[in-house]
Design a protein around this motif. Structure first.
Motif, short mmCIF file in Angstrom:
data_model
loop_
_atom_site.label_atom_id
_atom_site.label_comp_id
_atom_site.label_asym_id
_atom_site.label_seq_id
_atom_site.Cartn_x
_atom_site.Cartn_y
_atom_site.Cartn_z
N ARG A 64 0.78 -1.13 -0.17
CA ARG A 64 0.05 0.14 -0.12
C ARG A 64 0.93 1.21 0.09
O ARG A 64 0.79 2.16 -0.76
N VAL A 65 1.98 1.27 0.83
CA VAL A 65 3.03 2.32 0.76
C VAL A 65 3.61 2.69 -0.45
O VAL A 65 3.74 3.65 -0.91
N THR A 66 3.79 1.37 -1.04
CA THR A 66 4.56 1.47 -2.32
C THR A 66 3.72 1.95 -3.31
O THR A 66 4.34 2.72 -4.12
N ILE A 67 2.51 1.83 -3.46
CA ILE A 67 1.71 2.15 -4.38
C ILE A 67 1.18 3.32 -4.24
O ILE A 67 1.45 4.31 -5.29
N ASN A 68 1.16 3.99 -3.10
CA ASN A 68 1.14 5.42 -2.72
C ASN A 68 1.97 6.18 -3.07
O ASN A 68 2.03 7.38 -3.80
N ARG A 69 3.27 5.77 -2.85
CA ARG A 69 4.63 6.46 -3.20
C ARG A 69 4.63 6.78 -4.68
O ARG A 69 4.85 7.81 -5.30
N CYS A 70 4.47 5.45 -5.57
CA CYS A 70 4.50 5.47 -7.01
C CYS A 70 3.52 6.47 -7.34
O CYS A 70 3.94 7.24 -8.64
N LYS A 71 2.32 6.50 -7.20
CA LYS A 71 1.34 7.47 -7.71
C LYS A 71 1.68 8.94 -7.22
O LYS A 71 1.63 9.70 -8.30
N SER A 72 2.25 9.16 -6.21
CA SER A 72 2.89 10.62 -5.99
C SER A 72 4.09 10.90 -7.09
O SER A 72 4.10 11.99 -7.56
N HIS A 73 4.81 9.96 -7.07
CA HIS A 73 5.86 10.10 -8.09
C HIS A 73 5.47 10.29 -9.34
O HIS A 73 6.01 11.20 -10.18
N LEU A 74 4.62 9.63 -9.79
CA LEU A 74 4.12 9.67 -11.29
C LEU A 74 3.38 10.96 -11.69
O LEU A 74 3.12 11.32 -12.58
N THR A 75 2.60 11.64 -10.51
CA THR A 75 1.94 13.02 -10.70
C THR A 75 2.87 14.13 -10.48
O THR A 75 2.27 15.26 -10.51
N SER A 76 4.08 14.02 -9.95
CA SER A 76 4.95 14.94 -9.74
C SER A 76 5.15 15.83 -11.07
O SER A 76 5.33 15.15 -12.22
N ALA A 77 5.37 17.15 -11.01
CA ALA A 77 5.58 17.96 -12.05
C ALA A 77 7.03 17.39 -12.94
O ALA A 77 7.32 17.51 -13.84
N TRP A 78 7.92 17.39 -11.71
CA TRP A 78 9.24 16.94 -12.25
C TRP A 78 9.27 15.56 -13.30
O TRP A 78 9.97 15.69 -14.09
N ILE A 79 8.53 14.48 -12.84
CA ILE A 79 8.49 13.33 -13.71
C ILE A 79 7.93 13.60 -15.24
O ILE A 79 8.33 12.84 -16.00
N ARG A 80 6.89 14.41 -15.00
CA ARG A 80 6.13 14.87 -16.30
C ARG A 80 6.99 15.63 -17.26
O ARG A 80 6.87 15.59 -18.61
N HIS A 81 8.06 16.37 -16.71
CA HIS A 81 8.97 16.99 -17.63
C HIS A 81 10.32 16.46 -17.85
O HIS A 81 11.21 17.15 -18.29
N ARG A 82 10.51 15.48 -17.83
CA ARG A 82 11.84 14.81 -17.72
C ARG A 82 11.86 13.56 -19.04
O ARG A 82 10.64 13.20 -19.23
N SER A 83 12.94 13.18 -19.69
CA SER A 83 12.98 12.34 -20.52
C SER A 83 13.94 11.18 -19.97
O SER A 83 14.92 11.56 -19.49
N ASP A 84 13.64 9.95 -20.04
CA ASP A 84 14.54 8.94 -19.49
C ASP A 84 15.68 8.71 -20.65
O ASP A 84 15.54 8.72 -21.82
N LEU A 85 16.75 8.28 -20.11
CA LEU A 85 17.79 7.84 -20.93
C LEU A 85 17.89 6.37 -20.99
O LEU A 85 17.52 5.62 -20.09
N ASP A 86 18.38 5.74 -22.25
CA ASP A 86 18.60 4.43 -22.26
C ASP A 86 19.69 4.19 -21.49
O ASP A 86 20.82 4.58 -21.85
N ASP A 87 19.56 3.16 -20.47
CA ASP A 87 20.91 2.90 -19.76
C ASP A 87 21.55 1.71 -20.17
O ASP A 87 22.85 1.71 -19.86
N GLY A 88 21.24 1.23 -21.32
CA GLY A 88 22.02 0.48 -22.14
C GLY A 88 22.47 -0.96 -21.37
O GLY A 88 23.29 -1.49 -21.77
N LEU A 89 21.74 -1.22 -20.28
CA LEU A 89 21.91 -2.69 -19.75
C LEU A 89 21.24 -3.63 -20.29
O LEU A 89 20.13 -3.48 -20.99
N PRO A 90 22.01 -4.71 -20.26
CA PRO A 90 21.46 -6.03 -20.93
C PRO A 90 20.08 -6.55 -20.22
O PRO A 90 19.96 -6.21 -18.93
N SER A 91 19.44 -6.96 -20.93
CA SER A 91 17.83 -7.25 -20.21
C SER A 91 18.24 -8.67 -19.60
O SER A 91 18.83 -9.71 -20.04
N ALA A 92 17.33 -8.84 -18.70
CA ALA A 92 17.24 -9.97 -17.63
C ALA A 92 16.26 -11.17 -18.21
O ALA A 92 16.21 -12.19 -17.82
N PHE A 93 15.56 -10.56 -19.26
CA PHE A 93 14.45 -11.36 -19.61
C PHE A 93 14.84 -11.79 -21.31
O PHE A 93 15.46 -11.24 -22.07
#
Length: 162
Positions: A64-93
């Motif tokens: 429950r705490v994890t889900i709430n924290r994720c929701k807060s993170h996803l609605t933050s202004a900072w996250i909406r205005h950034r772009s992710d970099l491809d970290d180039g790590l090999p996939s484990a899948f």
């Protein structure tokens, strides 16, 4: 159901750390953010030091705490205005698992969280409803819609296996 006493705070990270990290990653789709969120969840546990009835209650609280924290993170202004970099790590899948994982990540948060809680953590619709504070029938509807969207997204990818 067997009674399982809650774990002491010191052992909780070892027992539930991977679950919290996977839940956060499933919602935020970024390993570094998921690690930060997982760290915040366990810091919250240490700071608040809640009491739990049993191991299942402790697990539900952490989710429950994890889900709430994720929701807060996803609605933050900072996250909406950034772009992710491809970290180039090999996939484990495998390639097939990556296709399914990408399809799940393409779902909206409300669908990703119920898919994770049901298929990965094994919760029932009633338990998910309690965790998320929504009606169990809403959970069933969200699971049905998520499966339909996944089926549509994956159409043709695994045609010979369906």
């Amino acid at each position: 159901m067997d009674y399982s006493p809650p774990l002491p705070t010191e052992d909780t990270l070892n027992h539930f750390g991977d679950m919290v990290l996977r839940a956060a990653f499933g919602m935020v789709k970024n390993r570094q953010d998921a690690e930060d969120i997982a760290q915040e969840v366990f810091l919250t546990l240490v700071r608040k030091h809640p009491s739990f009835e049993n191991l299942e209650h402790q697990k539900a609280w952490l989710l429950r705490v994890t889900i709430n924290r994720c929701k807060s993170h996803l609605t933050s202004a900072w996250i909406r205005h950034r772009s992710d970099l491809d970290d180039g790590l090999p996939s484990a899948f495998t390639a097939e698992e990556n296709i399914v994982l990408d399809a799940v990540f393409a779902l909206s948060v409300k669908y990703r969280q119920v898919v994770y809680l049901h298929y990965i953590e094994g919760y029932t619709a009633a338990e998910i409803g309690t965790l998320l504070g929504i009606n169990p029938n809403t959970v069933l509807s969200q699971l049905s819609r998520a499966r339909g969207r996944l089926k549509e997204m994956l159409k043709g990818e695994f045609a010979d296996e369906l």
